[in-house]
Design an enzyme around this catalytic site. Structure first.
Site, PDB file in Angstrom:
ATOM      1  N   THR A 168      39.794-118.844  77.232  1.00 21.25           N
ATOM      2  CA  THR A 168      40.395-120.173  77.274  1.00 21.25           C
ATOM      3  C   THR A 168      39.311-121.125  77.773  1.00 21.25           C
ATOM      4  O   THR A 168      38.322-120.700  78.375  1.00 21.25           O
ATOM      5  CB  THR A 168      41.575-120.235  78.266  1.00 21.25           C
ATOM      6  OG1 THR A 168      41.114-119.750  79.533  1.00 21.25           O
ATOM      7  CG2 THR A 168      42.756-119.399  77.801  1.00 21.25           C
ATOM      8  N   ASP A 170      38.067-110.399  77.174  1.00 22.62           N
ATOM      9  CA  ASP A 170      38.837-111.642  77.303  1.00 22.62           C
ATOM     10  C   ASP A 170      38.493-112.241  78.664  1.00 22.62           C
ATOM     11  O   ASP A 170      39.046-111.843  79.687  1.00 22.62           O
ATOM     12  CB  ASP A 170      40.335-111.329  77.192  1.00 22.62           C
ATOM     13  CG  ASP A 170      41.212-112.562  77.382  1.00 22.62           C
ATOM     14  OD1 ASP A 170      40.678-113.637  77.731  1.00 22.62           O
ATOM     15  OD2 ASP A 170      42.438-112.444  77.201  1.00 22.62           O
ATOM     16  N   GLU A 195      41.992-129.116  58.076  1.00 27.38           N
ATOM     17  CA  GLU A 195      42.158-127.696  57.731  1.00 27.38           C
ATOM     18  C   GLU A 195      40.901-127.168  57.065  1.00 27.38           C
ATOM     19  O   GLU A 195      40.341-127.812  56.179  1.00 27.38           O
ATOM     20  CB  GLU A 195      43.360-127.521  56.794  1.00 27.38           C
ATOM     21  CG  GLU A 195      44.668-127.536  57.541  1.00 27.38           C
ATOM     22  CD  GLU A 195      45.872-127.255  56.651  1.00 27.38           C
ATOM     23  OE1 GLU A 195      45.697-126.960  55.461  1.00 27.38           O
ATOM     24  OE2 GLU A 195      46.999-127.347  57.165  1.00 27.38           O
ATOM     25  N   TYR A 244      43.387-134.723  60.129  1.00 24.59           N
ATOM     26  CA  TYR A 244      43.657-133.384  59.584  1.00 24.59           C
ATOM     27  C   TYR A 244      42.373-132.792  59.054  1.00 24.59           C
ATOM     28  O   TYR A 244      41.666-133.440  58.283  1.00 24.59           O
ATOM     29  CB  TYR A 244      44.702-133.455  58.462  1.00 24.59           C
ATOM     30  CG  TYR A 244      45.975-132.758  58.876  1.00 24.59           C
ATOM     31  CD1 TYR A 244      45.984-131.375  59.057  1.00 24.59           C
ATOM     32  CD2 TYR A 244      47.144-133.470  59.125  1.00 24.59           C
ATOM     33  CE1 TYR A 244      47.126-130.728  59.481  1.00 24.59           C
ATOM     34  CE2 TYR A 244      48.285-132.818  59.551  1.00 24.59           C
ATOM     35  CZ  TYR A 244      48.282-131.443  59.724  1.00 24.59           C
ATOM     36  OH  TYR A 244      49.407-130.804  60.152  1.00 24.59           O
ATOM     37  N   LYS A 273      40.359-123.033  82.186  1.00 21.35           N
ATOM     38  CA  LYS A 273      40.444-122.399  83.514  1.00 21.35           C
ATOM     39  C   LYS A 273      39.145-122.682  84.261  1.00 21.35           C
ATOM     40  O   LYS A 273      38.838-123.851  84.490  1.00 21.35           O
ATOM     41  CB  LYS A 273      40.790-120.927  83.328  1.00 21.35           C
ATOM     42  CG  LYS A 273      42.187-120.778  82.676  1.00 21.35           C
ATOM     43  CD  LYS A 273      42.615-119.361  82.422  1.00 21.35           C
ATOM     44  CE  LYS A 273      43.968-119.355  81.707  1.00 21.35           C
ATOM     45  NZ  LYS A 273      44.379-117.998  81.306  1.00 21.35           N
ATOM     46  N   ARG A 317      42.719-127.844  77.412  1.00 25.22           N
ATOM     47  CA  ARG A 317      43.389-126.637  76.949  1.00 25.22           C
ATOM     48  C   ARG A 317      42.810-126.275  75.592  1.00 25.22           C
ATOM     49  O   ARG A 317      42.563-127.155  74.759  1.00 25.22           O
ATOM     50  CB  ARG A 317      44.900-126.860  76.821  1.00 25.22           C
ATOM     51  CG  ARG A 317      45.541-127.457  78.048  1.00 25.22           C
ATOM     52  CD  ARG A 317      47.016-127.169  78.117  1.00 25.22           C
ATOM     53  NE  ARG A 317      47.227-125.860  78.702  1.00 25.22           N
ATOM     54  CZ  ARG A 317      47.133-125.614  80.013  1.00 25.22           C
ATOM     55  NH1 ARG A 317      46.867-126.562  80.875  1.00 25.22           N
ATOM     56  NH2 ARG A 317      47.331-124.391  80.455  1.00 25.22           N
TER      57      ARG A 317
HETATM   58  C1  PLP Z   1      45.227-117.486  80.410  1.00 23.23           C
HETATM   59  C2  PLP Z   1      44.910-116.228  79.681  1.00 23.23           C
HETATM   60  C3  PLP Z   1      45.241-116.077  78.321  1.00 23.23           C
HETATM   61  C4  PLP Z   1      46.128-117.015  77.552  1.00 23.23           C
HETATM   62  O1  PLP Z   1      45.854-118.301  77.530  1.00 23.23           O
HETATM   63  P1  PLP Z   1      46.960-119.409  77.144  1.00 23.23           P
HETATM   64  O2  PLP Z   1      46.101-120.578  76.887  1.00 23.23           O
HETATM   65  O3  PLP Z   1      47.860-119.519  78.314  1.00 23.23           O
HETATM   66  O4  PLP Z   1      47.676-118.921  75.914  1.00 23.23           O
HETATM   67  C5  PLP Z   1      44.831-114.918  77.690  1.00 23.23           C
HETATM   68  N1  PLP Z   1      44.150-113.961  78.355  1.00 23.23           N
HETATM   69  C6  PLP Z   1      43.848-114.061  79.656  1.00 23.23           C
HETATM   70  C7  PLP Z   1      43.106-112.963  80.325  1.00 23.23           C
HETATM   71  C8  PLP Z   1      44.221-115.197  80.365  1.00 23.23           C
HETATM   72  O5  PLP Z   1      43.935-115.279  81.671  1.00 23.23           O
END
Ligand code: PLP
Length: 417
Positions: free
Chosen positions: A224, A198, A54, A52, A227, A233
């Site tokens: 993220t 994003d 925090e 933990y 990807k 993750r």
């Molecule tokens: C995948 C994605 C997210 C969200 O990610 P999660 O890990 O699935 O919550 C947000 N914005 C964009 C553009 C994404 O492709």
């Protein structure tokens, strides 16, 4: 592998083996997925899981965080270096909570936000009505041009000038073209808005220099890590030099939004694994990887067009493409199902201005990040395009099962590890 699990829990162990087998024998072509390294997987299943922590390094609410601090600082430093930004929060559990923290930091409920429409390729968290972002914030959307399927920046500007949003999102989940962050920034500046890029889908391409970076234009960058970046993750929230210039308290606001605003204890095993994937992404071989991802996607698009497919916007500049199946008289849903029987894993997807409902859209989305991790190249893309045609044109399960054999053979030639 998994000796202890095998002894402790046969049920979970056997399901895990089946999933490993599935990954081994199928072509993973969902553009938001990848195959992480064994180093990343090992770190995820390490003792960092148990702690933990925090708070933030040197300011924790629990004792015993000496090494956790070390790992989190290392992760921050690597992210800052790799993306060329002065600040990074590495604690978000995933991409959606990362974006939520941006809303908490930059807006108050009811404020206006401008994002891309879901059908055009936007994400739920960019203001969609059933998502927190559309329920608690006042959202507006831009789309793509009906003729070209490209973002119409004049339209973005027009909506921004009319609605005066406080935050603009530039980022997509199924847009196959380069995003003009400079133009987005000019639009944001014209109404005094924060610009958040994003780059969840394209961050791996950005660090590989296979897509322009938003670091010089956006105030905030979210991504993220699972990807194209090929990590565990998780997610990163970065504030750029531009962001600090606009609002020097932005880093502090982001930290407070993540904790205590939104989350409790950070997942430090995830943070440690992000550190590992960032180190991998610094290697010259990752640059080659990113370039090959794009080359593979472009080749796949070209070959699919040769095989009588229509592709949204006529091709791709990045890691993904969207098939417009209207000339094939088959739905995206049916195509996804048949291709899965053939061992080719894709997802159904709306096309811009889709005449069909979201459950049975007219398209499927294909991506090359995972198959490029397996070292597949142009020659394999040519093969895959032909296999996809065979399945889609036949519309039958028998042909799909025949193709499955060819897919498995191909997969065995390109082991993941
Ligand atoms: C995948 C994605 C997210 C969200 O990610 P999660 O890990 O699935 O919550 C947000 N914005 C964009 C553009 C994404 O492709």
């Amino acid at each position: 592998m998994h000796e202890n699990l095998k002894k402790e829990d046969k049920e979970v162990y056997e399901i895990l083996l089946k999933e490993e087998e599935r990954k081994k024998k199928t072509l993973e072509m969902i553009p938001s997925e990848n195959h992480t390294s064994l180093a990343v997987l090992e770190t995820l299943s390490s003792v960092f899981n148990d702690k933990y922590a925090e708070g933030y390094p040197k300011a924790r609410y629990y004792g015993g965080n000496e090494h956790i601090d070390e790992i989190e600082v290392l992760c921050q430093e690597r992210a800052k270096e790799l993306f060329g930004v002065p600040f990074c929060n590495v604690q978000p559990y995933s991409g959606s909570p990362a974006n939520m923290a941006v809303y908490f930091a930059a807006l108050t409920p009811g404020d206006k936000v401008l994002g891309m429409h879901l059908n055009a390729g936007g994400h739920l968290t960019h203001g969609w009505k059933v998502n927190f972002s559309g329920k608690y914030y006042n959202s507006f959307f831009y789309g793509v041009d009906k003729e070209t399927s490209l973002i119409n920046y004049d339209e973005v500007e027009e909506i921004a000038k009319r609605e005066k949003p406080k935050l603009i999102f530039a980022g997509t989940t199924s847009y196959p073209r380069i995003i003009d962050f400079k133009r987005f920034r000019e639009i944001a500046d014209s109404v005094g808005a924060y610009l958040c890029a994003d780059i969840s889908h394209i961050s791996g391409l950005v660090v590989a220099r296979a897509h322009p970076t938003p670091a010089d234009y956006a105030h905030i960058v979210t991504t993220t890590t699972h990807k194209t970046l090929r990590g565990p993750r998780g997610a990163l929230i970065m504030v750029t030099k531009e962001g600090v210039e606009k609002d020097k308290e932005l880093p502090e606001k982001i930290n407070k939004a993540v904790f205590p605003g939104l989350q409790g204890g950070p997942h430090e095993h995830q943070v440690a694994a992000i550190a590992v994937c960032l180190k991998e992404a610094m290697k010259p071989s990752f640059k080659e990887y990113g370039k090959q991802v794009v080359l593979n996607a472009k080749t796949l698009a070209k070959e699919l067009i040769k095989n009588d497919f229509n592709i949204v916007s006529g091709g791709t500049d990045n890691h993904l493409l969207v098939l417009d199946l209207r000339n094939k008289e088959i739905s995206g849903k049916k195509t996804q199902e048949l291709l899965e029987k053939a061992g080719i894993i894709v997802n159904k997807n709306a096309i811009p201005f889709d005449p069909k409902p979201p459950a049975t859209p007219s398209g499927v989305r294909l991506g090359t990040p995972a198959i490029t991790t397996r070292k597949m190249k142009e020659e394999e893309m040519e093969k895959i395009a032909k296999l996809i045609r065979k399945v889609v044109d036949s519309k039958t399960e028998n042909v799909a099962l025949e193709v499955k054999k060819e897919v498995e053979e191909m997969c065995l030639q390109f082991p993941i590890y």
